[in-house]
Structures are given as C-alpha cells and as structure tokens.
Design an enzyme around this catalytic site. Structure first.
Site, PDB file in Angstrom:
ATOM      1  N   ASP A  47      -8.622  -1.329  -7.954  1.00 39.37           N
ATOM      2  CA  ASP A  47      -7.822  -1.516  -6.738  1.00 39.37           C
ATOM      3  C   ASP A  47      -7.318  -2.948  -6.607  1.00 39.37           C
ATOM      4  O   ASP A  47      -6.223  -3.186  -6.079  1.00 39.37           O
ATOM      5  CB  ASP A  47      -8.673  -1.132  -5.526  1.00 39.37           C
ATOM      6  CG  ASP A  47      -7.897  -1.074  -4.223  1.00 39.37           C
ATOM      7  OD1 ASP A  47      -6.671  -0.873  -4.264  1.00 39.37           O
ATOM      8  OD2 ASP A  47      -8.532  -1.225  -3.160  1.00 39.37           O
ATOM      9  N   HIS A  66       0.844  -1.198   0.000  1.00 41.28           N
ATOM     10  CA  HIS A  66       0.000   0.000   0.000  1.00 41.28           C
ATOM     11  C   HIS A  66       0.882   1.253   0.000  1.00 41.28           C
ATOM     12  O   HIS A  66       1.081   1.895   1.028  1.00 41.28           O
ATOM     13  CB  HIS A  66      -0.938  -0.008   1.202  1.00 41.28           C
ATOM     14  CG  HIS A  66      -1.991  -1.066   1.124  1.00 41.28           C
ATOM     15  ND1 HIS A  66      -1.881  -2.272   1.785  1.00 41.28           N
ATOM     16  CD2 HIS A  66      -3.160  -1.114   0.429  1.00 41.28           C
ATOM     17  CE1 HIS A  66      -2.953  -3.014   1.523  1.00 41.28           C
ATOM     18  NE2 HIS A  66      -3.742  -2.335   0.704  1.00 41.28           N
ATOM     19  N   HIS A 116       1.342   1.707  -5.881  1.00 42.13           N
ATOM     20  CA  HIS A 116       0.021   1.075  -5.956  1.00 42.13           C
ATOM     21  C   HIS A 116      -1.049   2.109  -6.277  1.00 42.13           C
ATOM     22  O   HIS A 116      -1.958   1.849  -7.087  1.00 42.13           O
ATOM     23  CB  HIS A 116      -0.307   0.379  -4.633  1.00 42.13           C
ATOM     24  CG  HIS A 116      -1.745  -0.025  -4.519  1.00 42.13           C
ATOM     25  ND1 HIS A 116      -2.323  -0.997  -5.314  1.00 42.13           N
ATOM     26  CD2 HIS A 116      -2.750   0.422  -3.699  1.00 42.13           C
ATOM     27  CE1 HIS A 116      -3.600  -1.135  -4.997  1.00 42.13           C
ATOM     28  NE2 HIS A 116      -3.880  -0.284  -4.021  1.00 42.13           N
ATOM     29  N   HIS A 133      -6.740   6.956  -2.634  1.00 43.28           N
ATOM     30  CA  HIS A 133      -7.539   5.944  -1.932  1.00 43.28           C
ATOM     31  C   HIS A 133      -6.789   5.192  -0.834  1.00 43.28           C
ATOM     32  O   HIS A 133      -7.422   4.561   0.021  1.00 43.28           O
ATOM     33  CB  HIS A 133      -8.149   4.946  -2.927  1.00 43.28           C
ATOM     34  CG  HIS A 133      -7.211   3.849  -3.345  1.00 43.28           C
ATOM     35  ND1 HIS A 133      -6.223   4.038  -4.281  1.00 43.28           N
ATOM     36  CD2 HIS A 133      -7.111   2.561  -2.942  1.00 43.28           C
ATOM     37  CE1 HIS A 133      -5.556   2.901  -4.450  1.00 43.28           C
ATOM     38  NE2 HIS A 133      -6.072   1.991  -3.643  1.00 43.28           N
ATOM     39  N   ASP A 134      -5.452   5.244  -0.810  1.00 42.67           N
ATOM     40  CA  ASP A 134      -4.692   4.587   0.257  1.00 42.67           C
ATOM     41  C   ASP A 134      -3.703   5.538   0.936  1.00 42.67           C
ATOM     42  O   ASP A 134      -2.747   5.074   1.574  1.00 42.67           O
ATOM     43  CB  ASP A 134      -3.930   3.372  -0.291  1.00 42.67           C
ATOM     44  CG  ASP A 134      -4.781   2.110  -0.336  1.00 42.67           C
ATOM     45  OD1 ASP A 134      -5.699   1.988   0.501  1.00 42.67           O
ATOM     46  OD2 ASP A 134      -4.544   1.251  -1.208  1.00 42.67           O
TER      47      ASP A 134
END
Length: 281
Positions: free
Chosen positions: A210, A54, A58, A94-95
């Site tokens: 994802d 993560h 990514h 998103h991460d």
C-alpha cells in the site's frame, strides 16, 4: 507492467485483478468462474471514487505490487492458496469508496462513517464492509464454491489485512514484526511460525504494498507523490473552511516542499518497515 496505462473501457481493477487471479491459480483452485470474477471486479471498480490518489489505479497498483511480493519477495513462504487469495482480494478492495479524506478528518467532523464505526478505523471498516456487501450479490460471489470453513477463514484474513492498512496501526505492526523476526531468526531454518504469525505477515505484506510508491522508479514515484499531495491539500482546504486546524503538509499555503513531506514519510514509515521485512528469514 504499468497499471497507469490500463485505464480504458475495461479498467485497471478488472484487468489487473483478472490477471492476478489467473497468475495465482485462483480460478482453478477455488472453482471461481470467470464471469463471476469479472462481475465482482467491475462492481468493486465502479465503487472507487475519482480521487487524485485513493482511486482505482492505486488499488490495481497495490494488488500488482502484492503479487510481486508473493512471486519475488519471499512472502509465498508464509502463505497458502487461501491466504494468497484473501490477501489479493484485500489489496483489490482495500480503498473502495474512499472519500479522499483521512480518518482524522472523519472523526473531527463527526462524519456518519466515524459515528457508525465508533471512531475506530472508519475508512478501513467501510472498505471491508463494502467489499463483502458487494460479494453478497449472487453474480459477484467469488466464494460460492468454497467450503464454509474456507469462507470463514477468508473473511477473517481479508478483514484483518484491510484494517492493517490504517497507518495509525503502523507502529504496532512494526513492533510486532520486530518481535516475530527475532523469533524466526532464532529457529535456524526450522519452520516455527504459527498460522497466526503467517496471517500477520500477510497484513505486513499488504501494508508494505500500500505504501510502496517510494520504492518504485522515479517516473512512477513522482506521479504518486504529486497525487497524494493534491489530495491532502484538498482536505486542508476543507479543514480551513470548517475552522479546523490544518497540518502543514496539508496546507497549500505552507512553504513545505513535496520533497520534504515525502522524505519524512520515507524515513518514518517506509524505510523502517522495509528494513524489518528484509530481515524475515
């Protein structure tokens, strides 16, 4: 292109994010100036931690894959300029600030994030909050030239799609997607999806992007498989030290091979989702 190669001084999120904003007309359509976009992307990139999986690569990979879904995968049929902007934004962030452990670990250890978000998707809530906190800085506000109505819609969709990346939501997403597919296929070519349906399909698109590594060439998939297993086993080490139960796929002392772990993930998560997406008219 191979985002794993874009790890120089500028960084993968800045390079890929800028390219995608350009590719999808974000700069012109929403009057986003390039300096503000670079500042936002650089600030988000700096907040990603150096986890095995993560991490910023990514995030860039997920955003690139989402863009491919829009360009070649048919998802553009369920989106307009604003929803594409919001969903690309969501993919990029998103991460952000991911600590390299799961929601279950945060909840089990009483982590401050779990306490703050009442055990409900603490990671995903934190990712969304961090993204909008970053954008609140004047030099990072890529929404400064959009209307209040557009900004509100953007925020709603971005938060919804980020929260949908919690794998705990997978079964709910799959069930709702199945219902929507049946509805759309009965329409016989007539546009029957509602704005709410289209927004949900953006969540599906980001969720699919994802978890897309298993759909990519082996030279890429094998690297991501190794990375996620390294991260899982680091969490397993922490759980063992804390006296917590360790799941077999997170236990470095278990005999379960990476191939078995990935095969289970593909059969349980990836294939059902991709097969259902393929049924979208």
């Amino acid at each position: 292109f191979r985002v794993s190669k874009l790890s120089g001084t500028t960084g993968p999120i800045v390079i890929v994010g800028f390219a995608l904003f350009e590719r999808h007309g974000i700069f012109d359509t929403f009057s986003v100036d390039e300096e503000t976009a670079i500042s936002f992307l650089a600030n988000i990139q700096a907040k990603y931690q150096s986890n095995p999986y993560h991490n910023r690569i990514h995030a860039a990979d997920t955003a690139q894959t989402l863009s491919y879904f829009f360009v070649r995968g048919g998802f553009h049929n369920y989106s307009d300029d604003l929803t594409r902007f919001a969903t690309l934004f969501a993919a990029i962030v998103h991460d952000v600030r991911h600590p390299g452990v799961t929601n279950n670990f945060l909840v089990s250890t009483g982590h401050p994030l779990a306490l703050r978000y009442n055990d409900r998707s603490p990671l995903e809530n934190m990712h969304a909050a961090t993204a909008f906190e970053t954008m609140s800085k004047a030099q990072c506000n890529i929404l400064k030239n959009v209307s209040q109505v557009e900004a509100k819609m953007f925020r709603h969709l971005a938060i919804m799609t980020i929260l949908a990346t919690d794998n705990a939501e997978h079964n709910n997403i799959l069930s709702r997607l199945g219902t929507l597919v049946r509805k759309l296929r009965k329409s016989q070519g007539t546009k029957v999806s509602t704005p709410e349906d289209d927004s949900f399909i953006m969540s599906v698109a980001l969720h699919a992007a994802d978890i897309s590594s298993s759909a990519k060439p082996w030279r890429l998939y094998s690297q991501w498989s190794e990375r996620v297993c390294v991260e899982f086993r680091l969490q397993g080490d922490m759980e063992r030290d804390l006296g917590l139960p360790v799941l077999p796929f997170m236990d470095r002392n278990s005999n379960e091979p990476i191939a078995g772990i990935q095969s289970g993930f593909i059969k349980a998560i990836c294939l059902p989702l991709y097969e259902k997406i393929f049924e979208l008219p």
